[in-house]
Design a protein around this motif. Structure first.
Motif, PDB file in Angstrom:
ATOM      1  N   THR A 158      19.405  42.095 -29.958  1.00  0.00           N
ATOM      2  CA  THR A 158      18.266  42.265 -29.238  1.00  0.00           C
ATOM      3  C   THR A 158      18.144  43.184 -28.196  1.00  0.00           C
ATOM      4  OG1 THR A 158      18.068  39.865 -29.285  1.00  0.00           O
ATOM      5  CG2 THR A 158      16.492  40.999 -27.763  1.00  0.00           C
ATOM      6  N   PHE A 159      19.188  43.843 -27.645  1.00  0.00           N
ATOM      7  CA  PHE A 159      19.349  44.658 -26.583  1.00  0.00           C
ATOM      8  C   PHE A 159      20.120  46.143 -27.116  1.00  0.00           C
ATOM      9  CE2 PHE A 159      19.035  40.413 -24.429  1.00  0.00           C
ATOM     10  CZ  PHE A 159      17.748  40.387 -24.109  1.00  0.00           C
ATOM     11  N   THR A 160      20.434  46.473 -28.255  1.00  0.00           N
ATOM     12  CA  THR A 160      21.159  47.584 -28.529  1.00  0.00           C
ATOM     13  C   THR A 160      20.597  48.318 -29.656  1.00  0.00           C
ATOM     14  OG1 THR A 160      22.842  46.353 -30.014  1.00  0.00           O
ATOM     15  CG2 THR A 160      23.252  46.537 -27.706  1.00  0.00           C
ATOM     16  N   ALA A 161      20.597  49.333 -29.649  1.00  0.00           N
ATOM     17  CA  ALA A 161      20.234  50.461 -30.829  1.00  0.00           C
ATOM     18  C   ALA A 161      21.193  50.951 -31.623  1.00  0.00           C
ATOM     19  CB  ALA A 161      19.257  51.548 -30.351  1.00  0.00           C
ATOM     20  N   LEU A 162      21.092  50.831 -33.001  1.00  0.00           N
ATOM     21  CA  LEU A 162      22.384  51.407 -33.602  1.00  0.00           C
ATOM     22  C   LEU A 162      22.300  53.037 -33.690  1.00  0.00           C
ATOM     23  CD1 LEU A 162      22.013  49.339 -36.924  1.00  0.00           C
ATOM     24  CD2 LEU A 162      23.849  49.177 -35.177  1.00  0.00           C
ATOM     25  N   THR A 163      23.266  53.622 -33.571  1.00  0.00           N
ATOM     26  CA  THR A 163      23.450  55.022 -33.451  1.00  0.00           C
ATOM     27  C   THR A 163      24.399  55.382 -34.296  1.00  0.00           C
ATOM     28  OG1 THR A 163      24.782  55.045 -31.337  1.00  0.00           O
ATOM     29  CG2 THR A 163      22.333  55.280 -31.192  1.00  0.00           C
ATOM     30  N   TYR A 164      24.619  56.658 -34.815  1.00  0.00           N
ATOM     31  CA  TYR A 164      25.515  57.300 -35.531  1.00  0.00           C
ATOM     32  C   TYR A 164      26.333  58.347 -34.720  1.00  0.00           C
ATOM     33  CZ  TYR A 164      28.591  58.852 -39.316  1.00  0.00           C
ATOM     34  OH  TYR A 164      29.555  59.445 -40.399  1.00  0.00           O
ATOM     35  N   SER A 165      27.661  58.156 -34.314  1.00  0.00           N
ATOM     36  CA  SER A 165      28.067  59.053 -33.689  1.00  0.00           C
ATOM     37  C   SER A 165      29.927  59.005 -33.983  1.00  0.00           C
ATOM     38  CB  SER A 165      28.145  58.810 -32.119  1.00  0.00           C
ATOM     39  OG  SER A 165      28.628  59.641 -31.267  1.00  0.00           O
ATOM     40  N   ASN A 166      30.372  60.373 -34.079  1.00  0.00           N
ATOM     41  CA  ASN A 166      31.768  60.431 -34.164  1.00  0.00           C
ATOM     42  C   ASN A 166      32.211  59.834 -35.534  1.00  0.00           C
ATOM     43  OD1 ASN A 166      31.992  61.893 -31.732  1.00  0.00           O
ATOM     44  ND2 ASN A 166      32.112  60.087 -30.604  1.00  0.00           N
ATOM     45  N   GLY A 167      31.323  59.943 -36.564  1.00  0.00           N
ATOM     46  CA  GLY A 167      31.556  59.251 -37.826  1.00  0.00           C
ATOM     47  C   GLY A 167      31.482  57.858 -38.071  1.00  0.00           C
ATOM     48  N   ARG A 168      31.032  57.125 -36.904  1.00  0.00           N
ATOM     49  CA  ARG A 168      30.789  55.823 -37.187  1.00  0.00           C
ATOM     50  C   ARG A 168      29.597  55.272 -36.410  1.00  0.00           C
ATOM     51  NH1 ARG A 168      35.431  53.500 -32.776  1.00  0.00           N
ATOM     52  NH2 ARG A 168      34.660  54.761 -30.862  1.00  0.00           N
ATOM     53  N   ILE A 169      29.289  54.042 -36.932  1.00  0.00           N
ATOM     54  CA  ILE A 169      27.832  53.315 -36.376  1.00  0.00           C
ATOM     55  C   ILE A 169      28.274  52.615 -34.932  1.00  0.00           C
ATOM     56  CG2 ILE A 169      26.178  51.576 -36.799  1.00  0.00           C
ATOM     57  CD1 ILE A 169      26.433  52.466 -39.547  1.00  0.00           C
ATOM     58  N   GLN A 170      27.628  52.954 -33.892  1.00  0.00           N
ATOM     59  CA  GLN A 170      27.715  52.224 -32.797  1.00  0.00           C
ATOM     60  C   GLN A 170      26.432  51.651 -32.032  1.00  0.00           C
ATOM     61  OE1 GLN A 170      28.933  55.692 -30.313  1.00  0.00           O
ATOM     62  NE2 GLN A 170      31.017  55.427 -30.965  1.00  0.00           N
ATOM     63  N   ASN A 171      26.790  50.538 -31.322  1.00  0.00           N
ATOM     64  CA  ASN A 171      25.619  49.774 -30.753  1.00  0.00           C
ATOM     65  C   ASN A 171      25.539  50.324 -29.318  1.00  0.00           C
ATOM     66  OD1 ASN A 171      25.330  47.679 -32.829  1.00  0.00           O
ATOM     67  ND2 ASN A 171      27.384  47.298 -32.393  1.00  0.00           N
ATOM     68  N   GLN A 172      24.388  51.252 -29.269  1.00  0.00           N
ATOM     69  CA  GLN A 172      24.150  51.859 -28.104  1.00  0.00           C
ATOM     70  C   GLN A 172      23.053  51.019 -26.977  1.00  0.00           C
ATOM     71  OE1 GLN A 172      22.268  55.706 -28.242  1.00  0.00           O
ATOM     72  NE2 GLN A 172      23.281  56.424 -26.435  1.00  0.00           N
ATOM     73  N   ILE A 173      23.249  51.070 -25.981  1.00  0.00           N
ATOM     74  CA  ILE A 173      22.315  50.657 -24.840  1.00  0.00           C
ATOM     75  C   ILE A 173      21.431  51.848 -24.314  1.00  0.00           C
ATOM     76  CG2 ILE A 173      21.726  49.176 -22.784  1.00  0.00           C
ATOM     77  CD1 ILE A 173      24.393  47.725 -23.235  1.00  0.00           C
ATOM     78  N   SER A 174      20.432  51.971 -24.982  1.00  0.00           N
ATOM     79  CA  SER A 174      19.513  53.286 -24.660  1.00  0.00           C
ATOM     80  C   SER A 174      18.551  52.946 -23.304  1.00  0.00           C
ATOM     81  CB  SER A 174      18.643  53.618 -25.742  1.00  0.00           C
ATOM     82  OG  SER A 174      17.891  52.455 -26.205  1.00  0.00           O
ATOM     83  N   ALA A 175      18.007  53.949 -22.757  1.00  0.00           N
ATOM     84  CA  ALA A 175      17.063  53.801 -21.553  1.00  0.00           C
ATOM     85  C   ALA A 175      15.864  52.906 -21.771  1.00  0.00           C
ATOM     86  CB  ALA A 175      16.582  55.109 -21.181  1.00  0.00           C
ATOM     87  N   SER A 176      15.405  52.738 -23.096  1.00  0.00           N
ATOM     88  CA  SER A 176      14.476  51.689 -23.536  1.00  0.00           C
ATOM     89  C   SER A 176      15.081  50.491 -23.526  1.00  0.00           C
ATOM     90  CB  SER A 176      13.742  52.094 -24.649  1.00  0.00           C
ATOM     91  OG  SER A 176      14.721  52.131 -25.718  1.00  0.00           O
ATOM     92  N   MET A 177      16.063  50.348 -24.013  1.00  0.00           N
ATOM     93  CA  MET A 177      17.047  48.894 -23.950  1.00  0.00           C
ATOM     94  C   MET A 177      17.124  48.424 -22.744  1.00  0.00           C
ATOM     95  SD  MET A 177      16.967  47.870 -26.937  1.00  0.00           S
ATOM     96  CE  MET A 177      16.491  48.152 -28.721  1.00  0.00           C
ATOM     97  N   LYS A 178      17.546  49.259 -21.733  1.00  0.00           N
ATOM     98  CA  LYS A 178      17.920  48.960 -20.381  1.00  0.00           C
ATOM     99  C   LYS A 178      16.475  48.143 -19.756  1.00  0.00           C
ATOM    100  CE  LYS A 178      21.747  51.855 -19.639  1.00  0.00           C
ATOM    101  NZ  LYS A 178      22.439  52.557 -18.359  1.00  0.00           N
ATOM    102  N   VAL A 179      15.299  48.715 -20.079  1.00  0.00           N
ATOM    103  CA  VAL A 179      14.222  48.455 -19.607  1.00  0.00           C
ATOM    104  C   VAL A 179      13.915  46.933 -20.063  1.00  0.00           C
ATOM    105  CG1 VAL A 179      11.607  48.471 -19.610  1.00  0.00           C
ATOM    106  CG2 VAL A 179      12.841  50.723 -19.273  1.00  0.00           C
ATOM    107  N   LYS A 180      14.148  46.799 -21.418  1.00  0.00           N
ATOM    108  CA  LYS A 180      14.154  45.519 -22.190  1.00  0.00           C
ATOM    109  C   LYS A 180      14.786  44.553 -21.589  1.00  0.00           C
ATOM    110  CE  LYS A 180      13.742  43.639 -26.737  1.00  0.00           C
ATOM    111  NZ  LYS A 180      13.886  43.592 -28.151  1.00  0.00           N
ATOM    112  N   ILE A 181      16.176  44.789 -21.275  1.00  0.00           N
ATOM    113  CA  ILE A 181      17.209  44.134 -20.476  1.00  0.00           C
ATOM    114  C   ILE A 181      16.605  43.480 -19.000  1.00  0.00           C
ATOM    115  CG2 ILE A 181      19.381  43.738 -19.418  1.00  0.00           C
ATOM    116  CD1 ILE A 181      20.504  45.665 -21.820  1.00  0.00           C
ATOM    117  N   ALA A 182      16.051  44.458 -18.423  1.00  0.00           N
ATOM    118  CA  ALA A 182      15.515  44.024 -17.121  1.00  0.00           C
ATOM    119  C   ALA A 182      14.214  43.120 -17.281  1.00  0.00           C
ATOM    120  CB  ALA A 182      15.038  45.315 -16.428  1.00  0.00           C
ATOM    121  N   ALA A 183      13.294  43.401 -18.301  1.00  0.00           N
ATOM    122  CA  ALA A 183      12.243  42.478 -18.586  1.00  0.00           C
ATOM    123  C   ALA A 183      12.705  41.177 -18.726  1.00  0.00           C
ATOM    124  CB  ALA A 183      11.334  43.197 -19.553  1.00  0.00           C
TER     125      ALA A 183
END
Length: 408
Positions: free
Chosen positions: A306-331
């Motif tokens: 619900t609160f992370t976005a999948l990103t691809y970095s350094n050769g692997r998939i990571q669960n990132q908490i982006s700026a929009s996801m931080k707004v969602k967490i706050a809401a």
């Protein structure tokens, strides 16, 4: 491979004759080699005056050896060396104290000023790439070539996108494009909020509790929330000092319900809200570990989904908490706080725990259709902003010409 040679030159009184060994080969002849001996000028310091540097010059290489520092030989402190000088005319042998030097090649680093400045201006990534080109393995070189090809492809793609955007603007006109972008931003904002039921007849159904914490997740919260069930004033003081929980939770623990069922419900809600506060300060979430040691698996999965976005970095998939996801967490944290406090909550306290700017939490509260008021604290020194969920839901009109800003 090593070779030893005695430096020709009479040692001064009280000083040792240098005995040298070359680490990179055998010395065939010393005729074309010159030696220079350098001693420390500080003769008053008993340690410094013993420091000696020996330099040897040949047509092709320079050598240097010290009796101090990392390159010095430890054998000088374990045993003593002597050098005998035989006088062929008299047949007498004079014996001198000797000190062994390890002579190492001194590689010249004469680099043109232009080349050096060009190298220093390169980024860290570019310097690493140069090292890979020169010394990297076949696998590393293939990865480097692949990354460079992708960079070229990305640049071509960006140019194609810019060209396509210019074509769209030319075809539809600037006003139509701006209108489409505004509609898209409204859609993105709604995705960051909990499901809103505008036609609800009861205030508790506007943001349904089941949309925030599902029945299965609520049941899983029983175990971790048990620690908050029977909290004493002494425990709250200790928790405040250790900063294990956010201020909103600590403040609510001071007024836990007497009824056991209600107290259990509030403890579960507070534990989950504290988890959201801890989550918003992170950048990445590891799915295997969750975000807390005692976090149930179903809660960990909800957070990742619900609160992370999948990103691809350094050769692997990571669960990132982006700026929009931080707004969602706050809401979601605000919606849960409304259920905890009978649909009126202190937004100022939540703002500090969530580390949001005052303007930002106001924007989120208005997007959630909350009624905003201000109230002084019991001390009368501070003024806190309150958010109330009531029917009918207020409608906030956006100011004309107001630019959209990033949530963070």
């Amino acid at each position: 491979m090593e070779a030893r040679w005695c430096y020709r030159g009479d040692p001064q009184e009280g000083q040792s004759a240098p005995l040298v060994q070359f680490t990179n080969g055998k010395l065939k002849s010393s005729e074309n080699m010159t030696f220079n001996l350098y001693r420390n000028k500080d003769t008053t310091n008993p340690r410094k005056k013993q420091k000696v540097t020996l330099n040897a010059e040949t047509e092709r290489l320079s050598y240097v050896g010290n009796n101090f520092g990392a390159g010095a030989l430890k054998c000088n402190t374990l045993c003593r060396y002597y050098v005998g000088v035989l006088d062929k005319d008299s047949g007498q042998l004079e014996v001198y104290n000797a000190e062994l030097f390890n002579m190492q090649p001194l590689v010249s680093d004469n680099v043109e000023d232009d080349d050096l400045s060009e190298y220093l201006n390169k980024s860290y990534r570019e310097k690493v790439d140069l090292c890979i080109e020169a010394f990297g393995t076949s696998k590393q070189k293939r990865a480097l070539n692949s990354r460079r090809m992708n960079a070229v492809g990305k640049e071509v793609l960006n140019m194609a996108v810019i060209k396509a955007a210019e074509d769209v603007i030319e075809t539809k006109g600037t006003d139509a494009v701006v209108s489409d972008a505004a509609e898209s931003m409204k859609s993105d904002t709604s995705l960051a909020l909990p499901p809103l039921h505008e036609d609800a007849e009861k205030v508790e159904d506007v943001y349904k509790f089941e949309d925030i914490i599902s029945p299965a997740e609520y049941e899983a919260l029983r175990a971790p929330a048990a620690a908050l069930m029977n909290i004493t004033t002494k425990d709250i003081v200790k928790m405040t000092e250790e900063k294990n929980y956010c201020f909103f939770v600590l403040n609510e623990l001071k007024s836990m319900p007497v009824d056991e069922k209600k107290r259990d419900h509030k403890a579960r809600c507070l534990w989950f809200l504290d988890a959201l506060v801890k989550l918003i300060s992170q950048r990445m979430v590891k799915k295997k570990l969750g975000f807390s040691p005692n976090c149930p698996g179903i809660i960990s999965n909800k957070i990742v989904k619900t609160f992370t976005a999948l990103t691809y970095s350094n050769g692997r998939i990571q669960n990132q908490i982006s700026a929009s996801m931080k707004v969602k967490i706050a809401a979601y944290a605000i919606a849960l706080a409304l259920h905890i406090n009978n649909f009126e909550t202190d937004l100022t306290i939540l703002q500090r725990d969530l580390k949001l700017r005052d303007k930002r939490i106001v924007d989120i509260a208005k997007a959630m259709r909350l009624k905003l008021t201000k109230s002084k604290t019991l001390s009368g020194l501070d003024e806190h902003r309150l958010g109330t969920l009531s029917l009918p839901l207020p409608v906030y009109k956006e100011m004309a010409g107001r630019q959209k800003r990033k949530m963070y």
